[in-house]
Design a protein around this motif. Structure first.
Motif, PDB file in Angstrom:
ATOM      1  N   GLU A 198       1.589   7.569  56.746  1.00 21.70           N
ATOM      2  CA  GLU A 198       1.395   7.909  55.477  1.00 21.70           C
ATOM      3  C   GLU A 198      -0.101   7.405  55.385  1.00 21.70           C
ATOM      4  O   GLU A 198      -0.290   6.180  55.866  1.00 21.70           O
ATOM      5  N   VAL A 199      -0.759   7.999  54.531  1.00 17.76           N
ATOM      6  CA  VAL A 199      -2.129   7.389  54.087  1.00 17.76           C
ATOM      7  C   VAL A 199      -2.191   7.697  52.621  1.00 17.76           C
ATOM      8  O   VAL A 199      -2.018   8.800  51.972  1.00 17.76           O
ATOM      9  N   SER A 200      -2.802   6.558  51.851  1.00 18.39           N
ATOM     10  CA  SER A 200      -2.997   6.674  50.431  1.00 18.39           C
ATOM     11  C   SER A 200      -4.277   7.562  50.202  1.00 18.39           C
ATOM     12  O   SER A 200      -5.289   7.718  51.146  1.00 18.39           O
ATOM     13  N   VAL A 201      -4.490   8.172  48.870  1.00 18.25           N
ATOM     14  CA  VAL A 201      -5.615   8.796  48.534  1.00 18.25           C
ATOM     15  C   VAL A 201      -6.762   8.123  48.726  1.00 18.25           C
ATOM     16  O   VAL A 201      -7.890   8.439  49.226  1.00 18.25           O
ATOM     17  N   ALA A 202      -6.787   6.926  48.184  1.00 17.11           N
ATOM     18  CA  ALA A 202      -7.853   5.911  48.355  1.00 17.11           C
ATOM     19  C   ALA A 202      -8.439   5.941  49.672  1.00 17.11           C
ATOM     20  O   ALA A 202      -9.763   5.864  49.874  1.00 17.11           O
ATOM     21  N   GLU A 203      -7.401   5.634  50.751  1.00 16.85           N
ATOM     22  CA  GLU A 203      -7.759   5.482  51.977  1.00 16.85           C
ATOM     23  C   GLU A 203      -8.341   6.770  52.519  1.00 16.85           C
ATOM     24  O   GLU A 203      -9.407   6.794  53.316  1.00 16.85           O
ATOM     25  N   LEU A 204      -7.973   7.917  52.268  1.00 15.55           N
ATOM     26  CA  LEU A 204      -8.315   9.282  52.503  1.00 15.55           C
ATOM     27  C   LEU A 204      -9.982   9.609  52.042  1.00 15.55           C
ATOM     28  O   LEU A 204     -10.669   9.846  52.666  1.00 15.55           O
ATOM     29  N   GLN A 205     -10.051   9.146  50.760  1.00 15.94           N
ATOM     30  CA  GLN A 205     -11.236   9.161  50.225  1.00 15.94           C
ATOM     31  C   GLN A 205     -12.465   8.273  50.881  1.00 15.94           C
ATOM     32  O   GLN A 205     -13.355   8.705  51.116  1.00 15.94           O
ATOM     33  N   GLN A 206     -12.000   7.169  51.045  1.00 13.92           N
ATOM     34  CA  GLN A 206     -12.777   6.360  51.895  1.00 13.92           C
ATOM     35  C   GLN A 206     -13.256   6.715  53.226  1.00 13.92           C
ATOM     36  O   GLN A 206     -14.265   6.743  53.864  1.00 13.92           O
ATOM     37  N   GLU A 207     -12.208   7.289  53.958  1.00  7.71           N
ATOM     38  CA  GLU A 207     -12.409   7.842  55.503  1.00  7.71           C
ATOM     39  C   GLU A 207     -13.370   9.166  55.360  1.00  7.71           C
ATOM     40  O   GLU A 207     -14.111   9.375  56.328  1.00  7.71           O
ATOM     41  N   THR A 208     -12.934   9.992  54.427  1.00  4.76           N
ATOM     42  CA  THR A 208     -13.682  11.151  54.259  1.00  4.76           C
ATOM     43  C   THR A 208     -15.210  11.231  53.549  1.00  4.76           C
ATOM     44  O   THR A 208     -15.864  11.846  53.884  1.00  4.76           O
ATOM     45  N   GLY A 209     -15.159  10.067  52.734  1.00  8.83           N
ATOM     46  CA  GLY A 209     -16.446  10.213  51.844  1.00  8.83           C
ATOM     47  C   GLY A 209     -16.526  11.258  50.830  1.00  8.83           C
ATOM     48  O   GLY A 209     -17.664  10.940  50.241  1.00  8.83           O
ATOM     49  N   LEU A 210     -15.382  11.637  50.421  1.00  5.88           N
ATOM     50  CA  LEU A 210     -15.208  12.795  49.583  1.00  5.88           C
ATOM     51  C   LEU A 210     -15.103  12.082  48.079  1.00  5.88           C
ATOM     52  O   LEU A 210     -14.485  11.140  48.035  1.00  5.88           O
ATOM     53  N   GLU A 211     -15.682  12.704  47.156  1.00  5.26           N
ATOM     54  CA  GLU A 211     -15.549  12.370  45.593  1.00  5.26           C
ATOM     55  C   GLU A 211     -13.958  12.520  45.641  1.00  5.26           C
ATOM     56  O   GLU A 211     -13.414  13.606  46.091  1.00  5.26           O
ATOM     57  N   ALA A 212     -13.382  12.207  44.679  1.00  5.55           N
ATOM     58  CA  ALA A 212     -11.931  12.165  44.221  1.00  5.55           C
ATOM     59  C   ALA A 212     -11.782  13.793  43.818  1.00  5.55           C
ATOM     60  O   ALA A 212     -10.553  14.195  44.361  1.00  5.55           O
ATOM     61  N   SER A 213     -12.451  14.365  43.215  1.00  4.86           N
ATOM     62  CA  SER A 213     -12.058  15.824  42.581  1.00  4.86           C
ATOM     63  C   SER A 213     -12.194  16.785  43.927  1.00  4.86           C
ATOM     64  O   SER A 213     -11.346  17.694  43.994  1.00  4.86           O
ATOM     65  N   HIS A 214     -13.203  16.559  44.922  1.00  6.81           N
ATOM     66  CA  HIS A 214     -13.308  17.544  46.006  1.00  6.81           C
ATOM     67  C   HIS A 214     -11.987  16.931  46.972  1.00  6.81           C
ATOM     68  O   HIS A 214     -11.434  17.950  47.449  1.00  6.81           O
ATOM     69  N   LEU A 215     -11.537  16.140  47.097  1.00  3.85           N
ATOM     70  CA  LEU A 215     -10.694  15.556  48.083  1.00  3.85           C
ATOM     71  C   LEU A 215      -9.437  16.164  47.439  1.00  3.85           C
ATOM     72  O   LEU A 215      -8.458  16.617  48.155  1.00  3.85           O
TER      73      LEU A 215
END
Length: 119
Positions: free
Chosen positions: A38-55
């Motif tokens: 599993e991966v946290s939203v914070a980690e996904l955001q960091q790895e993808t570089g997406l803004e929270a709303s786009h992610l």
């Protein structure tokens, strides 16, 4: 007679699945999830570089197509693949892509070996 589900004919349900896969960032998210339980939203955001709303929008599409599942723990949300077969699907797609690119490379090499015209 086509196989049907409650969502409609199976081929339409499959098309919906592929719509869920039809954006490069969603593929990236699924690949990240494939490498971990599993991966946290914070980690996904960091790895993808997406803004929270786009992610969030991409994760919503993935949830809607039942490709991922989420779980809230306190103020954190964690995502995981809904089914291990999704990781297998990504691996098959990667192998297919490598085969296609190899064939293209061979065609390009053949084209480069042709005698030049003119000049």
């Amino acid at each position: 007679m086509p196989l049907t589900t409650r969502e409609g004919p199976l081929y339409e349900v499959k098309a919906g699945l592929f719509k869920g896969l039809s954006h490069p960032l969603r593929i990236r998210v699924l690949e990240l999830l494939s490498g971990a339980a599993e991966v946290s939203v914070a980690e996904l955001q960091q790895e993808t570089g997406l803004e929270a709303s786009h992610l969030s929008q991409h994760l919503s599409v993935l949830r809607r197509h039942r490709l991922v599942e989420s779980e809230r723990r306190g103020s954190h949300v964690f995502y995981r693949l809904a089914d291990p077969a999704i990781a297998e699907l990504l691996a098959v797609a990667r192998r297919l892509l490598v085969n296609v690119l190899q064939a293209d490379r061979e065609l390009l090499a053949d084209a480069r070996s042709l005698p030049s015209l003119g000049s």
